[in-house]
Design an enzyme around this catalytic site. Sequence first.
Site, PDB file in Angstrom:
ATOM      1  N   THR A  12       0.844  -1.182   0.000  1.00  0.00           N
ATOM      2  CA  THR A  12       0.000   0.000   0.000  1.00  0.00           C
ATOM      3  C   THR A  12       0.885   1.240   0.000  1.00  0.00           C
ATOM      4  O   THR A  12       2.068   1.176   0.351  1.00  0.00           O
ATOM      5  CB  THR A  12      -0.943  -0.003   1.227  1.00  0.00           C
ATOM      6  OG1 THR A  12      -1.909   1.044   1.080  1.00  0.00           O
ATOM      7  CG2 THR A  12      -0.179   0.191   2.525  1.00  0.00           C
ATOM      8  N   GLU A  13       0.336   2.364  -0.427  1.00  0.00           N
ATOM      9  CA  GLU A  13       1.060   3.644  -0.450  1.00  0.00           C
ATOM     10  C   GLU A  13       2.314   3.594  -1.328  1.00  0.00           C
ATOM     11  O   GLU A  13       3.360   4.141  -0.976  1.00  0.00           O
ATOM     12  CB  GLU A  13       1.438   4.084   0.974  1.00  0.00           C
ATOM     13  CG  GLU A  13       0.262   4.236   1.920  1.00  0.00           C
ATOM     14  CD  GLU A  13      -0.723   5.329   1.489  1.00  0.00           C
ATOM     15  OE1 GLU A  13      -0.274   6.313   0.885  1.00  0.00           O
ATOM     16  OE2 GLU A  13      -1.927   5.172   1.737  1.00  0.00           O
ATOM     17  N   LYS A  16       0.059   3.618  -6.612  1.00  0.00           N
ATOM     18  CA  LYS A  16      -0.699   2.914  -7.665  1.00  0.00           C
ATOM     19  C   LYS A  16      -1.614   3.871  -8.423  1.00  0.00           C
ATOM     20  O   LYS A  16      -1.706   3.806  -9.638  1.00  0.00           O
ATOM     21  CB  LYS A  16      -1.547   1.786  -7.062  1.00  0.00           C
ATOM     22  CG  LYS A  16      -0.799   0.563  -6.634  1.00  0.00           C
ATOM     23  CD  LYS A  16      -1.731  -0.575  -6.287  1.00  0.00           C
ATOM     24  CE  LYS A  16      -2.793  -0.192  -5.279  1.00  0.00           C
ATOM     25  NZ  LYS A  16      -2.224   0.218  -3.974  1.00  0.00           N
ATOM     26  N   THR A  17      -2.316   4.732  -7.683  1.00  0.00           N
ATOM     27  CA  THR A  17      -3.260   5.635  -8.346  1.00  0.00           C
ATOM     28  C   THR A  17      -2.535   6.641  -9.219  1.00  0.00           C
ATOM     29  O   THR A  17      -2.965   6.927 -10.347  1.00  0.00           O
ATOM     30  CB  THR A  17      -4.128   6.359  -7.302  1.00  0.00           C
ATOM     31  OG1 THR A  17      -4.871   5.380  -6.558  1.00  0.00           O
ATOM     32  CG2 THR A  17      -5.097   7.318  -7.969  1.00  0.00           C
ATOM     33  N   LYS A  38     -11.892   1.303  -9.894  1.00  0.00           N
ATOM     34  CA  LYS A  38     -11.290   1.108  -8.570  1.00  0.00           C
ATOM     35  C   LYS A  38     -12.324   0.292  -7.792  1.00  0.00           C
ATOM     36  O   LYS A  38     -13.184   0.837  -7.103  1.00  0.00           O
ATOM     37  CB  LYS A  38     -11.029   2.461  -7.904  1.00  0.00           C
ATOM     38  CG  LYS A  38     -10.472   2.384  -6.492  1.00  0.00           C
ATOM     39  CD  LYS A  38      -8.994   2.154  -6.480  1.00  0.00           C
ATOM     40  CE  LYS A  38      -8.447   2.234  -5.055  1.00  0.00           C
ATOM     41  NZ  LYS A  38      -7.013   1.887  -4.998  1.00  0.00           N
ATOM     42  N   SER A  42     -11.172   1.946   0.436  1.00  0.00           N
ATOM     43  CA  SER A  42     -11.418   2.365   1.811  1.00  0.00           C
ATOM     44  C   SER A  42     -10.787   3.745   1.990  1.00  0.00           C
ATOM     45  O   SER A  42      -9.972   4.174   1.179  1.00  0.00           O
ATOM     46  CB  SER A  42     -10.852   1.355   2.808  1.00  0.00           C
ATOM     47  OG  SER A  42      -9.492   1.096   2.543  1.00  0.00           O
ATOM     48  N   ASP A  55      -8.815   8.661  -4.625  1.00  0.00           N
ATOM     49  CA  ASP A  55      -8.144   7.914  -5.695  1.00  0.00           C
ATOM     50  C   ASP A  55      -9.098   7.656  -6.861  1.00  0.00           C
ATOM     51  O   ASP A  55      -8.733   7.817  -8.028  1.00  0.00           O
ATOM     52  CB  ASP A  55      -7.618   6.581  -5.160  1.00  0.00           C
ATOM     53  CG  ASP A  55      -6.442   6.746  -4.215  1.00  0.00           C
ATOM     54  OD1 ASP A  55      -5.880   7.856  -4.152  1.00  0.00           O
ATOM     55  OD2 ASP A  55      -6.095   5.769  -3.528  1.00  0.00           O
ATOM     56  N   GLU A 117      -7.681  -0.834 -10.995  1.00  0.00           N
ATOM     57  CA  GLU A 117      -6.684  -0.622  -9.942  1.00  0.00           C
ATOM     58  C   GLU A 117      -7.065  -1.357  -8.667  1.00  0.00           C
ATOM     59  O   GLU A 117      -8.175  -1.214  -8.152  1.00  0.00           O
ATOM     60  CB  GLU A 117      -6.541   0.873  -9.631  1.00  0.00           C
ATOM     61  CG  GLU A 117      -5.446   1.151  -8.615  1.00  0.00           C
ATOM     62  CD  GLU A 117      -5.496   2.551  -8.031  1.00  0.00           C
ATOM     63  OE1 GLU A 117      -5.023   2.717  -6.896  1.00  0.00           O
ATOM     64  OE2 GLU A 117      -6.010   3.461  -8.703  1.00  0.00           O
TER      65      GLU A 117
END
Length: 233
Positions: A12-13, A16-17, A38, A42, A55, A117
């Site tokens: 995560t982080e 990706k977006t 997407k 969350s 995102d 995504e």
Amino acid sequence: MTETLFVTGTNTEVGKTYATAALLHAAGEQGLKTAAVKPIASGCEQTAEGLRNSDALTLIEAMNQDMPYEQVNPVALEPAIAPHIAAMEAGRRLDVSRLEGICRGVMSSGADLVLIEGAGGWRVPLAPRQFLSDLPRALELPVILVVSIELGCINHALLTAEAIRRDGLPLAGWVANFVRGPQEDMARAEENLMTLRAILPAPCLGTLPHDESGDYRNGAAHLDLSPLLSSSN
């Protein structure tokens, strides 16, 4: 013919977006019709229109096909925690077959390029016996891997690539992303990039420099989509 790919990350982080939006913008600049999904997000905020995720809104801005928010982000969860926990707290059931149907609807919408995504890394749980990785498996999609260039990235990238291939899906390409700022520059970053290019079993689609503005249009200029587009011909 529509080309659809699933975008995942080493964790995560990892941007990706940003990478997905940059890919969409680059494709649009080449005259392609683009769309994105997407499936699960969350960390959504309550608005007058309902829960909205930043995102997913970025993807809507980056793509050039007109679709309602609910089609781009069918599962919006408020707390910024693991999706399966957020869904449990909200009394919702996450189901791969439902997400598959929504994705197939977007895939048949007439776009030239559809990017789906993921959330977090490859093996994000949805339910006791379901993972988000089951979605690209059900759709039989090639995968783009976003690699955050930081300490440990080679191990994370190789393990994720191995999991993708073990699940029977091709790794279509990967994007190197410098998520961290100059004050957090990785020692020997170029050497690590060279190692990744040598041992990851897919072409590098580009290296995204750190961008304080967060404007995906800047990243688009550093991408080469030809390995993706040539594979669809």
